[in-house]
Design an enzyme around this catalytic site. Structure first.
Site, PDB file in Angstrom:
ATOM      1  N   SER A 132      86.949  90.263  28.272  1.00  0.00           N
ATOM      2  CA  SER A 132      85.343  90.108  28.399  1.00  0.00           C
ATOM      3  C   SER A 132      85.007  89.590  29.787  1.00  0.00           C
ATOM      4  O   SER A 132      85.968  88.765  30.197  1.00  0.00           O
ATOM      5  CB  SER A 132      84.678  89.497  27.292  1.00  0.00           C
ATOM      6  N   TYR A 145      83.323  82.496  20.963  1.00  0.00           N
ATOM      7  CA  TYR A 145      83.625  83.659  22.082  1.00  0.00           C
ATOM      8  C   TYR A 145      84.359  83.264  23.180  1.00  0.00           C
ATOM      9  O   TYR A 145      85.230  84.013  23.873  1.00  0.00           O
ATOM     10  CB  TYR A 145      82.312  84.394  22.021  1.00  0.00           C
TER      11      TYR A 145
HETATM   12  P1  NAD Z   1      82.194  96.132  17.180  1.00  0.00           P
HETATM   13  O1  NAD Z   1      81.467  95.031  16.407  1.00  0.00           O
HETATM   14  O2  NAD Z   1      81.607  97.405  17.396  1.00  0.00           O
HETATM   15  O3  NAD Z   1      83.662  96.478  16.490  1.00  0.00           O
HETATM   16  C1  NAD Z   1      84.354  95.376  16.236  1.00  0.00           C
HETATM   17  C2  NAD Z   1      85.285  95.939  15.156  1.00  0.00           C
HETATM   18  O4  NAD Z   1      86.343  94.846  14.947  1.00  0.00           O
HETATM   19  C3  NAD Z   1      84.751  96.146  13.852  1.00  0.00           C
HETATM   20  O5  NAD Z   1      85.217  97.706  13.331  1.00  0.00           O
HETATM   21  C4  NAD Z   1      85.002  95.192  12.829  1.00  0.00           C
HETATM   22  O6  NAD Z   1      85.153  95.552  11.539  1.00  0.00           O
HETATM   23  C5  NAD Z   1      86.578  94.649  13.614  1.00  0.00           C
HETATM   24  N1  NAD Z   1      87.033  93.611  13.091  1.00  0.00           N
HETATM   25  C6  NAD Z   1      86.108  92.177  13.138  1.00  0.00           C
HETATM   26  N2  NAD Z   1      86.765  91.170  12.675  1.00  0.00           N
HETATM   27  C7  NAD Z   1      87.951  91.853  11.949  1.00  0.00           C
HETATM   28  C8  NAD Z   1      88.807  91.089  11.316  1.00  0.00           C
HETATM   29  N3  NAD Z   1      88.691  90.044  10.933  1.00  0.00           N
HETATM   30  N4  NAD Z   1      90.030  92.048  10.849  1.00  0.00           N
HETATM   31  C9  NAD Z   1      90.100  93.137  11.035  1.00  0.00           C
HETATM   32  N5  NAD Z   1      89.037  93.860  11.949  1.00  0.00           N
HETATM   33  C10 NAD Z   1      87.958  93.178  12.179  1.00  0.00           C
HETATM   34  O7  NAD Z   1      82.469  95.461  18.557  1.00  0.00           O
HETATM   35  P2  NAD Z   1      82.908  95.648  19.850  1.00  0.00           P
HETATM   36  O8  NAD Z   1      81.593  95.900  20.726  1.00  0.00           O
HETATM   37  O9  NAD Z   1      83.520  97.340  19.915  1.00  0.00           O
HETATM   38  O10 NAD Z   1      83.980  95.075  20.298  1.00  0.00           O
HETATM   39  C11 NAD Z   1      85.260  95.064  20.428  1.00  0.00           C
HETATM   40  C12 NAD Z   1      85.789  94.260  21.422  1.00  0.00           C
HETATM   41  O11 NAD Z   1      85.445  94.278  22.698  1.00  0.00           O
HETATM   42  C13 NAD Z   1      85.914  92.765  21.056  1.00  0.00           C
HETATM   43  O12 NAD Z   1      86.993  91.852  21.031  1.00  0.00           O
HETATM   44  C14 NAD Z   1      84.569  92.115  21.959  1.00  0.00           C
HETATM   45  O13 NAD Z   1      84.770  90.935  22.130  1.00  0.00           O
HETATM   46  C15 NAD Z   1      85.014  93.038  23.124  1.00  0.00           C
HETATM   47  N6  NAD Z   1      83.853  93.132  24.187  1.00  0.00           N
HETATM   48  C16 NAD Z   1      82.706  93.801  23.627  1.00  0.00           C
HETATM   49  C17 NAD Z   1      81.488  93.824  24.598  1.00  0.00           C
HETATM   50  C18 NAD Z   1      80.265  94.446  24.165  1.00  0.00           C
HETATM   51  O14 NAD Z   1      79.085  94.346  24.801  1.00  0.00           O
HETATM   52  N7  NAD Z   1      80.142  95.294  23.196  1.00  0.00           N
HETATM   53  C19 NAD Z   1      81.845  93.284  25.937  1.00  0.00           C
HETATM   54  C20 NAD Z   1      82.832  92.752  26.189  1.00  0.00           C
HETATM   55  C21 NAD Z   1      84.035  92.716  25.293  1.00  0.00           C
END
Ligand code: NAD
Length: 250
Positions: A132, A145
């Site tokens: 990120s 985070y």
């Molecule tokens: P999201 O919440 O849509 O999806 C995250 C997924 O991870 C979910 O399906 C959840 O069930 C799963 N998860 C969480 N804890 C878990 C566990 N203990 N065991 C198994 N599965 C688990 O989130 P997202 O936005 O798609 O984020 C995905 C990645 O992208 C993350 O690492 C996040 O930090 C990163 N990210 C997101 C953004 C954003 O703005 N959405 C920006 C930068 C980075």
């Protein structure tokens, strides 16, 4: 990607789902790992017409031994699962800090550890860590985070150094804000923490420092992940591919 096996964590939603679909569209056999069984079932149905396959595996990544075992035999590992908690440091629950670090830093370490013997054995492997902008920048109220993502960037670089003689690359993909549930869920908390109404959070907090005034789409992140697995990216390792609409240009 035909003939390649890829493991994507957090594949039931958001960026992970987009990555699983993109890699299956390129012909990969995808192991889709998540704790959300319903989301994985929906993903499997969505992937049915694609050239590759998606096989769901319900797993809570806080079970670190199971996480390590799940990665055995994969050619491509996408460490994506994550969670957010927005709270000032003095109120931040220690047990939540621990869980965030476990899922977002320790589980990736264990998954890499589980994946490397097969990758080293065949002289080819691709590790992609979804980091990120918070891997290189801090934001207030996101201590766990930001700490986890900074750690993931270091882990990824170390894997790049160790993997290079074995044909294994390791990189981060580092998005700004992406349109997923993880962002939607934090709007109310951000409003409370910053003392503003929820409808002002996007423009005044989340996109304040982003010149391109929109959220990224999960598919844009998945495209970067797919690129890192192509032969064109064979010399790209130990780096971070930033997709942040110009945020870190400041
Ligand atoms: P999201 O919440 O849509 O999806 C995250 C997924 O991870 C979910 O399906 C959840 O069930 C799963 N998860 C969480 N804890 C878990 C566990 N203990 N065991 C198994 N599965 C688990 O989130 P997202 O936005 O798609 O984020 C995905 C990645 O992208 C993350 O690492 C996040 O930090 C990163 N990210 C997101 C953004 C954003 O703005 N959405 C920006 C930068 C980075």
């Amino acid at each position: 990607m035909a003939g390649r096996t890829a493991l994507v964590t957090g594949a039931a939603a958001g960026i992970g789902r987009a990555c699983a679909l993109r890699l299956a569209a390129a012909g990969a056999r995808v192991r889709a790992v998540d704790r959300d069984a319903d989301g994985l079932r929906a993903l499997e149905a969505q992937a049915r017409e694609l050239p590759g396959t998606v096989r769901p595996q319900v797993l809570d990544l806080t079970d670190l031994d199971a996480a390590e075992a799940a990665a055995a035999g994969v050619d491509v590992l996408v460490n994506n699962a994550g969670l957010q908690h927005v709270r000032p440091l003095e109120d931040f629950p220690p047990e939540v800090f621990h869980t965030v670090l476990t899922v977002m830093l320790e589980a990736p370490f264990r998954l890499i550890r589980g994946a490397l013997p097969h990758m080293y054995g065949q002289g080819w492997g691709r590790i992609v860590n979804i980091s990120s902008v918070h891997g290189v920048r801090a934001s207030a109220f996101k201590s766990a985070y930001v700490a986890a993502k900074h750690g993931l960037e270091g882990l990824s670089k170390t894997a790049a150094l160790e993997g290079a003689p074995h044909g294994v690359t390791s990189n981060c993909v580092s998005p700004g804000y992406v349109r997923t549930a993880l962002v939607e869920r934090q709007i109310a908390d951000q409003a409370a923490a910053h003392g503003i109404p929820p409808e002002r959070v996007l423009s005044e907090v989340l996109l304040r420092d982003t010149p391109l005034k929109r959220l990224a789409e999960p598919e844009e992140v998945a495209e970067a992940v797919a690129y890192l697995c192509t032969p064109s990216a064979a010399f790209v390792t130990g780096t971070s591919l930033t997709l942040d609409g110009g945020w870190t240009a400041h």
